[in-house]
Design a protein around this motif. Structure first.
Motif, PDB file in Angstrom:
ATOM      1  N   ALA A  20       0.833  -1.196   0.000  1.00  0.00           N
ATOM      2  CA  ALA A  20       0.000   0.000   0.000  1.00  0.00           C
ATOM      3  C   ALA A  20       0.869   1.247   0.000  1.00  0.00           C
ATOM      4  CB  ALA A  20      -0.907  -0.006   1.227  1.00  0.00           C
ATOM      5  N   GLN A  21       2.187   1.011   0.010  1.00  0.00           N
ATOM      6  CA  GLN A  21       3.126   2.125   0.082  1.00  0.00           C
ATOM      7  C   GLN A  21       2.948   3.084  -1.092  1.00  0.00           C
ATOM      8  OE1 GLN A  21       6.002   2.611   2.263  1.00  0.00           O
ATOM      9  NE2 GLN A  21       5.976   4.542   1.170  1.00  0.00           N
ATOM     10  N   ASP A  22       2.932   4.355  -0.797  1.00  0.00           N
ATOM     11  CA  ASP A  22       2.873   5.359  -1.858  1.00  0.00           C
ATOM     12  C   ASP A  22       4.156   5.323  -2.677  1.00  0.00           C
ATOM     13  OD1 ASP A  22       0.441   6.326  -1.301  1.00  0.00           O
ATOM     14  OD2 ASP A  22       1.145   7.892   0.066  1.00  0.00           O
ATOM     15  N   VAL A  23       4.120   6.038  -3.769  1.00  0.00           N
ATOM     16  CA  VAL A  23       5.314   6.183  -4.576  1.00  0.00           C
ATOM     17  C   VAL A  23       6.340   7.012  -3.801  1.00  0.00           C
ATOM     18  CG1 VAL A  23       6.209   7.082  -6.751  1.00  0.00           C
ATOM     19  CG2 VAL A  23       3.910   6.130  -6.647  1.00  0.00           C
ATOM     20  N   VAL A  24       7.585   6.565  -3.804  1.00  0.00           N
ATOM     21  CA  VAL A  24       8.656   7.377  -3.240  1.00  0.00           C
ATOM     22  C   VAL A  24       9.386   8.016  -4.401  1.00  0.00           C
ATOM     23  CG1 VAL A  24      10.811   7.374  -1.966  1.00  0.00           C
ATOM     24  CG2 VAL A  24       8.922   5.947  -1.215  1.00  0.00           C
ATOM     25  N   ARG A  25       9.352   9.346  -4.442  1.00  0.00           N
ATOM     26  CA  ARG A  25      10.023  10.035  -5.548  1.00  0.00           C
ATOM     27  C   ARG A  25      11.427  10.407  -5.122  1.00  0.00           C
ATOM     28  NH1 ARG A  25       6.816  12.566  -9.402  1.00  0.00           N
ATOM     29  NH2 ARG A  25       7.749  14.601  -9.112  1.00  0.00           N
ATOM     30  N   ILE A  26      12.402  10.064  -5.958  1.00  0.00           N
ATOM     31  CA  ILE A  26      13.800  10.342  -5.631  1.00  0.00           C
ATOM     32  C   ILE A  26      14.334  11.390  -6.601  1.00  0.00           C
ATOM     33  CG2 ILE A  26      16.080   9.358  -5.272  1.00  0.00           C
ATOM     34  CD1 ILE A  26      14.805   6.642  -4.999  1.00  0.00           C
ATOM     35  N   GLY A  27      14.817  12.470  -6.057  1.00  0.00           N
ATOM     36  CA  GLY A  27      15.364  13.524  -6.899  1.00  0.00           C
ATOM     37  C   GLY A  27      16.841  13.292  -7.173  1.00  0.00           C
ATOM     38  N   TYR A  82       9.706  16.020  -4.104  1.00  0.00           N
ATOM     39  CA  TYR A  82      10.113  14.612  -4.070  1.00  0.00           C
ATOM     40  C   TYR A  82      10.510  14.293  -2.646  1.00  0.00           C
ATOM     41  CZ  TYR A  82      14.130  17.441  -5.480  1.00  0.00           C
ATOM     42  OH  TYR A  82      15.047  18.455  -5.608  1.00  0.00           O
ATOM     43  N   ASP A  83      10.770  13.012  -2.385  1.00  0.00           N
ATOM     44  CA  ASP A  83      10.906  12.592  -0.994  1.00  0.00           C
ATOM     45  C   ASP A  83      12.333  12.270  -0.587  1.00  0.00           C
ATOM     46  OD1 ASP A  83       8.000  12.550  -0.867  1.00  0.00           O
ATOM     47  OD2 ASP A  83       8.193  10.811  -2.163  1.00  0.00           O
ATOM     48  N   ALA A  84      13.218  12.119  -1.552  1.00  0.00           N
ATOM     49  CA  ALA A  84      14.594  11.764  -1.211  1.00  0.00           C
ATOM     50  C   ALA A  84      15.521  12.307  -2.280  1.00  0.00           C
ATOM     51  CB  ALA A  84      14.735  10.246  -1.119  1.00  0.00           C
ATOM     52  N   ILE A 199      21.671   9.527   1.532  1.00  0.00           N
ATOM     53  CA  ILE A 199      20.398   9.876   0.904  1.00  0.00           C
ATOM     54  C   ILE A 199      19.813  11.050   1.674  1.00  0.00           C
ATOM     55  CG2 ILE A 199      18.120   9.034   0.243  1.00  0.00           C
ATOM     56  CD1 ILE A 199      19.226   6.203   0.430  1.00  0.00           C
ATOM     57  N   GLY A 200      19.540  12.143   0.984  1.00  0.00           N
ATOM     58  CA  GLY A 200      18.959  13.308   1.637  1.00  0.00           C
ATOM     59  C   GLY A 200      17.467  13.115   1.834  1.00  0.00           C
ATOM     60  N   LEU A 201      16.986  13.416   3.041  1.00  0.00           N
ATOM     61  CA  LEU A 201      15.576  13.227   3.353  1.00  0.00           C
ATOM     62  C   LEU A 201      15.072  14.426   4.140  1.00  0.00           C
ATOM     63  CD1 LEU A 201      16.170   9.662   4.679  1.00  0.00           C
ATOM     64  CD2 LEU A 201      14.800  10.133   2.658  1.00  0.00           C
TER      65      LEU A 201
END
Lengths: 240, 293, 283
Positions: A20-27, A82-84, A199-201
């Motif tokens: 059910a995890q949402d999309v993780v967007r990585i920049g 984005y998330d990361a 990884i930047g968060l």
């Protein structure tokens, strides 16, 4: 704000898990070989692409890559576009005040000065180009050199090639490919800056950080991370 | 693309180039030419619509509307268009997110502008961060299109306003003498005649529009300029087709593309002008008549 | 927090380089309104520099080009038309990119020009700098646009003027200097004013187009965009730069209006055309 995202490379995983995890967007920047770059098939390629995909598979995340200019890569993370961030970004004290980091996925890396073949060591105090908003930029600012900043890595190389600047300072792993071609050479001692790539968060995203940290632990333990580092940076590259 | 492209490093020159010029990134480069044409073709009618509205507003009898029209038509005169291209997409993006934020997240208690960040709740993101990549691309393109239409609408408004005034007053006066209302006279008499006067200005506008399209690059769209820079830059051994800095050749191609585009447009407009002048009681029309006789 | 006076001291000349003020631009939450006002104002130095020099130099080239294009000799008119088409038919933005790539290809040591008795070395490195390279592009660009305007004016010179000059026995350069050129100027002036405004606005493209901003010294829009990127807020810096350009445009109109008055000073007061700037929206 340059939120306008250049393009995104979607990566749907058929990992089979009912997630059910949402999309993780990585920049990422997509202009920094061998860490991340757009290859001839018009796909994102490089060490971070492979590592990120492997990481997401392990963590059972549905990841999607987003390209963003380096200069605005942190503001856009904070702004939630984005998330990361996985863009060859070193963990530094200054950045830690603004964003959070996972544990490092590359050991502390070396920075080096590079100049056209035949230059002597005095170029380190001449006109030195760096990419803006990098830790190398902060470092050179403290030296006697005349600092010139460019927004993309490519332009820094072009400036030295055209003779507008005496030397470029950047991650050694990035510069190696140009030295190998024979026009340039490293000048003087290498310098160690930063605590390795992380990884930047967003600082509030503790859950995602823990997920990534666990997956990185796994990859460090079973040697798959070292394998990737050797593949992209050669056998001499420091591993975990 | 071709079967022989599997190992480019061993190929003879012409095959290497055949493979190189049909690589995925090059196909994207060629596609970006299409994107530019689409932008021109879409921006032109939208700009005309904005321009028409602007011209009508400037002619309005109500002072506030007239003021809006005047401001709109003169804003592009004092400020470089590129400022609008940079400003409008971001402004609209933030405005949309702000409105959605008010609607969808009424109990969000933190300020939207915090320090230097613009933070709205996840449901108010435009487009939603869960949307597929193409939605993001289309959204970025639409914002750019809107910015182009708005700026060139202001240019067009002025041209159309001038054309409306250029139609002889006696024409509308006669129409009203025949008992037409003002709107009727506008629709039936003024509107059909104004285009002849507007065409020279509009053709010029079309040229400026064409020449403004490379600015798409500044809006973060992967357009011709982006690809020319990206493909032309030096490629090292990490790429399948390493080569030195070839940007000058790529920009030469782009330059020629635009020269051809403007030259063709010029031809078309010359032809249109001849068509429009045909049978008109103007010097050009008279010359055509005499040449035929 | 910096005070306004400190911002002024630190940034009003910053666009000239890191040595003329604070080396580092304001970053992140440190940015104050005064920083934006003064740093963007400092960028205007370059807009004025580019516009003034390009217009001044372009004026002469344009005159020559217009005369060449009007000439009946195809060896003059064809190249002139070609030059004008090249610069009017392609986007300035692309011209900048292309020119920059050409300039950096020029040999680093300069070009050796072999004259019969001596060899001189033409320095070429400086062309890769925005201050000179972009100026050359703007200069050629405005020359082409202005030449087209002057050419149109040349064609519109009343036949009677020329016949009168002939009747006075004027010929060649005297006729050009005393009759053709002043009439051409008078006819072309409103359009030329328009071109000057367009060119002033076009100077904002320089630092977005390949020419690097050394030590982050750029023009007004370069800084405005810098602030918009840093603060995520376009509603402050872009209106500031817009206001500056409105003022700059009014100054250009004022200066050209004064020149117009001088051009028409021989006419009696009553028929002297009042310089009413009618904005044209075409370039």
């Amino acid at each position: 704000m340059k939120k306008l995202i250049l393009a995104s490379v979607a990566l749907a995983f058929a990992s089979g898990t009912a997630l059910a995890q949402d999309v993780v967007r990585i920049g990422t920047e997509g202009a920094y070989p061998p860490y991340n770059f757009i290859n001839d098939q018009n796909e994102l390629d490089g060490f971070e692409r492979e590592f990120g995909d492997a990481l997401c598979e392990r963590a059972e995340l549905n990841c999607e890559w987003v390209l963003n200019d380096w200069d605005t890569i942190i503001p856009n993370l904070v702004g939630g576009n984005y998330d990361a961030i996985m863009a060859g970004m070193s963990i530094t004290e200054a950045r830690k005040q603004v964003i959070g980091f996972s544990q490092n996925y590359m050991p502390p890396d070396l920075s080096a000065y590079m100049a056209p073949v035949g230059a002597d060591e005095s170029v380190r105090d001449g006109v030195v180009v760096v990419q803006s908003n990098t830790m190398q930029a902060s470092y050179v600012a403290e030296t006697d050199a005349t600092l010139v900043e460019f927004p993309t890595p490519d332009e820094t190389i072009a400036a030295v090639r055209s003779g507008e600047a005496d030397a470029v300072m950047a991650d050694k792993d990035f510069l190696v490919q140009y030295v190998e071609q024979g026009d340039f050479e490293f000048v003087g001692e290498d310098i160690q800056l930063g605590e390795g790539l992380g990884i930047g968060l967003r600082q509030s995203d503790e859950e995602l950080r823990d997920t990534f940290n666990a997956a990185i632990d796994e990859m460090k333990a079973d040697g798959s991370l070292n394998e990737l580092i050797t593949k992209w940076f050669g056998a001499d590259a420091p591993t975990f | 693309m071709f079967a022989f492209c599997t190992d480019p490093s061993t190929l003879p020159d012409w095959q290497w180039f055949a493979c190189y010029l049909t690589s995925g990134t090059h196909l994207a480069f060629y596609w970006s030419f299409v994107v530019v044409m689409v932008l021109i073709l879409l921006a032109a009618p939208f700009a005309l619509a904005f321009g028409f509205a602007g011209a009508l507003a400037t002619r309005s009898h109500m002072a506030p509307i007239r003021l809006v029209g005047r401001t709109y038509t003169s804003m592009v005169r004092g400020v470089p268009d590129i400022v609008f291209f940079l400003f409008i997409p971001i402004a609209i993006d933030q405005a949309l997110e702000y409105i959605l934020h008010q609607v969808r997240c009424p109990d969000w208690d933190m300020p939207i502008r915090r320090g230097n960040d613009f933070l709205v709740c996840a449901q108010a993101k435009v487009p939603l961060s869960s949307s597929p990549a193409w939605v993001h691309d289309i959204y970025a393109f639409s914002l750019a299109l809107f910015a182009f239409a708005l700026v060139f609408g202001a240019f067009a408004a002025n041209t159309l306003y001038g054309a409306m005034n250029a139609v002889p007053k006696s024409q509308t006066e006669t129409a009203e003498a025949y008992g037409m209302t003002k709107p009727q006279a506008f629709r039936r008499v003024l509107l059909p005649q104004m285009w002849v006067y507007a065409l020279p200005g509009l053709s010029n506008l079309w040229m400026i529009l064409i020449k403004a399209t490379p600015l798409l690059f500044l809006l973060g769209i992967r357009d011709i300029v982006y690809w020319a820079r990206e493909l032309g830059g030096q490629k090292t051994g990490f790429y399948a087709y390493p080569h030195p800095d070839w940007r000058v050749w790529y920009f030469l191609v782009v330059l020629v593309f635009y020269l051809v585009l403007t030259a063709c447009s010029e031809r078309v407009f010359e032809w249109l002008m001849r068509r429009f002048s045909h049978g008109q009681a103007t010097a050009a029309g008279e010359r055509q008549r005499r040449a035929a006789a | 927090m910096r005070s306004c006076q400190e911002s002024f001291d630190a940034y009003i000349l910053r666009s000239l380089g890191g040595d003329y003020g604070e080396r580092l631009l304001p970053r992140g939450v440190d940015i104050t309104l005064c920083d934006q006002v003064f740093l963007i104002a400092s960028g205007l130095i370059w807009n004025v520099y580019f516009a003034a020099l390009a217009l001044a130099a372009g004026f002469f080239v344009a005159t020559a080009l217009a005369v060449a294009k009007f000439s009946e000799n195809p060896f003059l008119s064809k190249p002139a038309s070609g030059f004008i088409f090249l610069f009017r038919g392609s986007p300035l933005f692309i011209q900048f990119f292309f020119a920059y790539e050409v300039f950096i290809l020029l040999p680093r040591a300069g070009i050796e020009i072999n004259l019969i008795f001596t060899t001189i070395t033409a320095e070429t490195r400086w062309l890769a700098r925005a201050t000179s390279g972009a100026l050359v592009v703007l200069w050629l660009n405005t020359s082409a646009y202005t030449a087209e305007i002057f050419y149109g004016a040349l064609r519109a010179i009343p036949k009677g003027d020329l016949e009168a000059a002939d009747a006075y026995g004027m010929s060649g350069f005297t006729k050009f200097r005393r009759i053709i050129w002043p009439t051409m100027m008078r006819l072309a002036w409103p359009s030329y004013t328009n071109e000057a405004i367009f060119l002033t606005h076009a100077t904002t493209l320089v630092f977005f187009s390949g020419f690097p901003a050394w030590q982050q010294s750029g023009d007004a829009l370069y800084y405005a965009r810098y602030f918009a990127d840093q603060t995520f807020n376009p509603f402050v810096s872009y209106p500031i730069v817009a206001a500056y350009f409105i003022v700059l445009t009014l100054v250009v109109i004022g200066l050209f209006g004064m020149a117009n008055k001088r051009l028409n000073r021989h006419l009696p007061q009553t028929v002297r055309p009042k310089f009413r700037f009618r904005p044209q929206y075409i370039r």
